[in-house]
Design a protein around this motif. Sequence first.
Motif, PDB file in Angstrom:
ATOM      1  N   ASN A 118       0.845  -1.212   0.113  1.00  0.00           N
ATOM      2  CA  ASN A 118       0.162   0.009  -0.135  1.00  0.00           C
ATOM      3  C   ASN A 118       0.740   1.002   0.439  1.00  0.00           C
ATOM      4  OD1 ASN A 118       0.589  -0.351   2.769  1.00  0.00           O
ATOM      5  ND2 ASN A 118      -0.970   0.497   3.288  1.00  0.00           N
ATOM      6  N   VAL A 119       2.034   1.323  -0.194  1.00  0.00           N
ATOM      7  CA  VAL A 119       2.973   2.102  -0.745  1.00  0.00           C
ATOM      8  C   VAL A 119       2.717   3.423  -1.043  1.00  0.00           C
ATOM      9  CG1 VAL A 119       5.080   2.800  -1.576  1.00  0.00           C
ATOM     10  CG2 VAL A 119       4.672   0.829   0.413  1.00  0.00           C
ATOM     11  N   PHE A 120       1.674   3.314  -2.925  1.00  0.00           N
ATOM     12  CA  PHE A 120       1.285   4.371  -3.405  1.00  0.00           C
ATOM     13  C   PHE A 120      -0.119   4.772  -3.733  1.00  0.00           C
ATOM     14  CE2 PHE A 120       5.265   2.284  -5.346  1.00  0.00           C
ATOM     15  CZ  PHE A 120       6.529   3.666  -5.547  1.00  0.00           C
ATOM     16  N   VAL A 121      -0.708   3.219  -3.421  1.00  0.00           N
ATOM     17  CA  VAL A 121      -2.062   3.416  -3.479  1.00  0.00           C
ATOM     18  C   VAL A 121      -3.346   2.878  -2.385  1.00  0.00           C
ATOM     19  CG1 VAL A 121      -2.576   3.775  -6.232  1.00  0.00           C
ATOM     20  CG2 VAL A 121      -2.075   1.518  -4.826  1.00  0.00           C
ATOM     21  N   ASP A 122      -3.966   2.628  -1.928  1.00  0.00           N
ATOM     22  CA  ASP A 122      -5.144   2.232  -1.083  1.00  0.00           C
ATOM     23  C   ASP A 122      -5.510   0.516  -2.073  1.00  0.00           C
ATOM     24  OD1 ASP A 122      -6.748   0.716   0.250  1.00  0.00           O
ATOM     25  OD2 ASP A 122      -7.942   3.012   0.770  1.00  0.00           O
ATOM     26  N   PRO A 123      -4.977  -0.842  -1.438  1.00  0.00           N
ATOM     27  CA  PRO A 123      -5.409  -1.690  -1.898  1.00  0.00           C
ATOM     28  C   PRO A 123      -6.735  -1.775  -2.375  1.00  0.00           C
ATOM     29  CG  PRO A 123      -4.199  -2.061  -0.216  1.00  0.00           C
ATOM     30  CD  PRO A 123      -4.264  -0.924   0.487  1.00  0.00           C
ATOM     31  N   LYS A 124      -8.056  -1.350  -1.449  1.00  0.00           N
ATOM     32  CA  LYS A 124      -9.185  -1.928  -1.568  1.00  0.00           C
ATOM     33  C   LYS A 124      -9.399  -1.134  -3.435  1.00  0.00           C
ATOM     34  CE  LYS A 124     -10.891  -0.137   2.385  1.00  0.00           C
ATOM     35  NZ  LYS A 124     -11.365   0.898   2.757  1.00  0.00           N
ATOM     36  N   THR A 125      -8.768  -1.093  -3.867  1.00  0.00           N
ATOM     37  CA  THR A 125      -8.658  -0.651  -5.640  1.00  0.00           C
ATOM     38  C   THR A 125      -8.435  -1.699  -6.263  1.00  0.00           C
ATOM     39  OG1 THR A 125      -6.710   0.470  -5.558  1.00  0.00           O
ATOM     40  CG2 THR A 125      -8.742   1.899  -5.173  1.00  0.00           C
ATOM     41  N   MET A 126      -7.545  -2.626  -5.803  1.00  0.00           N
ATOM     42  CA  MET A 126      -7.026  -4.312  -6.287  1.00  0.00           C
ATOM     43  C   MET A 126      -7.702  -4.893  -6.628  1.00  0.00           C
ATOM     44  SD  MET A 126      -3.010  -3.337  -4.048  1.00  0.00           S
ATOM     45  CE  MET A 126      -2.283  -2.167  -4.055  1.00  0.00           C
ATOM     46  N   PRO A 127      -7.490  -5.726  -7.599  1.00  0.00           N
ATOM     47  CA  PRO A 127      -8.329  -6.976  -6.922  1.00  0.00           C
ATOM     48  C   PRO A 127      -8.502  -7.591  -5.916  1.00  0.00           C
ATOM     49  CG  PRO A 127      -6.564  -6.929  -9.085  1.00  0.00           C
ATOM     50  CD  PRO A 127      -6.919  -5.972  -8.426  1.00  0.00           C
ATOM     51  N   GLY A 128      -9.367  -8.524  -5.497  1.00  0.00           N
ATOM     52  CA  GLY A 128      -9.129  -9.397  -3.986  1.00  0.00           C
ATOM     53  C   GLY A 128      -8.356 -10.121  -4.260  1.00  0.00           C
ATOM     54  N   TRP A 129      -7.835 -11.240  -5.428  1.00  0.00           N
ATOM     55  CA  TRP A 129      -6.942 -11.603  -5.370  1.00  0.00           C
ATOM     56  C   TRP A 129      -5.656 -11.091  -4.668  1.00  0.00           C
ATOM     57  CZ3 TRP A 129      -2.607 -11.347  -8.257  1.00  0.00           C
ATOM     58  CH2 TRP A 129      -2.825 -10.942  -9.110  1.00  0.00           C
ATOM     59  N   LEU A 130      -5.090 -10.119  -5.381  1.00  0.00           N
ATOM     60  CA  LEU A 130      -4.404  -9.132  -4.818  1.00  0.00           C
ATOM     61  C   LEU A 130      -4.097  -8.641  -3.618  1.00  0.00           C
ATOM     62  CD1 LEU A 130      -1.017  -8.390  -6.413  1.00  0.00           C
ATOM     63  CD2 LEU A 130      -2.430  -6.280  -7.275  1.00  0.00           C
ATOM     64  N   GLN A 131      -5.714  -8.300  -3.182  1.00  0.00           N
ATOM     65  CA  GLN A 131      -5.799  -7.697  -1.898  1.00  0.00           C
ATOM     66  C   GLN A 131      -5.333  -8.549  -1.214  1.00  0.00           C
ATOM     67  OE1 GLN A 131      -9.465  -5.697  -0.970  1.00  0.00           O
ATOM     68  NE2 GLN A 131     -10.115  -5.188  -2.566  1.00  0.00           N
ATOM     69  N   ALA A 132      -5.395 -10.185  -1.015  1.00  0.00           N
ATOM     70  CA  ALA A 132      -4.899 -10.683   0.181  1.00  0.00           C
ATOM     71  C   ALA A 132      -3.328 -10.977   0.373  1.00  0.00           C
ATOM     72  CB  ALA A 132      -5.494 -11.961  -0.616  1.00  0.00           C
ATOM     73  N   PHE A 133      -3.074 -10.538  -1.374  1.00  0.00           N
ATOM     74  CA  PHE A 133      -1.291 -10.862  -0.521  1.00  0.00           C
ATOM     75  C   PHE A 133      -1.017  -9.835  -0.503  1.00  0.00           C
ATOM     76  CE2 PHE A 133       3.281  -9.549  -2.628  1.00  0.00           C
ATOM     77  CZ  PHE A 133       3.440 -11.072  -1.516  1.00  0.00           C
TER      78      PHE A 133
END
Length: 287
Positions: A221-236
């Motif tokens: 989450n250095v550059f952006v909020d993880p909420k905007t990412m796909p679900g599988w990527l948010q898990a990582f």
Amino acid sequence: MSTATTTKSLNDADLSLEAPKTEDLAALLVSRERPPRPSALSASITFGWRAMLKIKHVPEQLFDVTAFPIMMVLMYTYLFGGALAGSTEEYIQFLLPGILTMSVVMITMYTGVAVNTDITKGVFDRFRTLPIWRPAPMVGYLLGDVIRYLLASLVMLTVGMIIGYRPDGGIGGVLLGVLVLLVFAFSFSWVWTMFGLLLRSEKSVMGVSMMVIFPLTFLSNVFVDPKTMPGWLQAFVNNSPVTHVATAVRDLMAGEWPAADIAWSLGWSALFVVIFGSLTMRLYNRK
């Protein structure tokens, strides 16, 4: 005639000098007190000071903690600020703690490079013969690098303040955030000491370090909020150690108290020391 006389006198002089007895030599050596063995702390600080002296003689080593952090702050702020947050002033409030975490974590890989360089030069062979605490050379490397991490943090915070960053947590929040980051960076550096001992060349250490650090820092989450990412990527991303540290630093500097992220950051730090510190010392003792 004179030659014979001279030879005879020299022989008489040699006979008059008695060879020292073993008991006399032993008494002379035992009578003097042996210097105390250096403690683990003093030995580690000495090796840390050695790391600082290397920077004194080769000041170009400070490039990665001065020019590189400045470039990172300016580049990402003005490149992504308008697109992601509408303005650079808004984006720098979110970006600076994250890019600070990312930069310091990336700098940690130079610990492994320094270890590998000393091994190839044969310096570690001398260290192993010294009557010191065995991990002292490794801990000394890490202590010296903590100063580098602190310098990089000061540089980035100064640049951030100049271009508009304003931490709501004040000086106390900033200091706590930097402290959490330094603890994590010190612990994470043990990963690279292991690779420095394990791999054969500096280039190998650099290559492996890049392969580990780039995914670990960019997938966070250095550059952006993880909420905007796909679900599988948010898990990582949500379970990445860099994400926990960046969140802890960001919230502390914002005047909040992220207890969960602080606990995760310290937990990751302890895990790195236990696992990679043990592997490092095992390799160091066997290599």
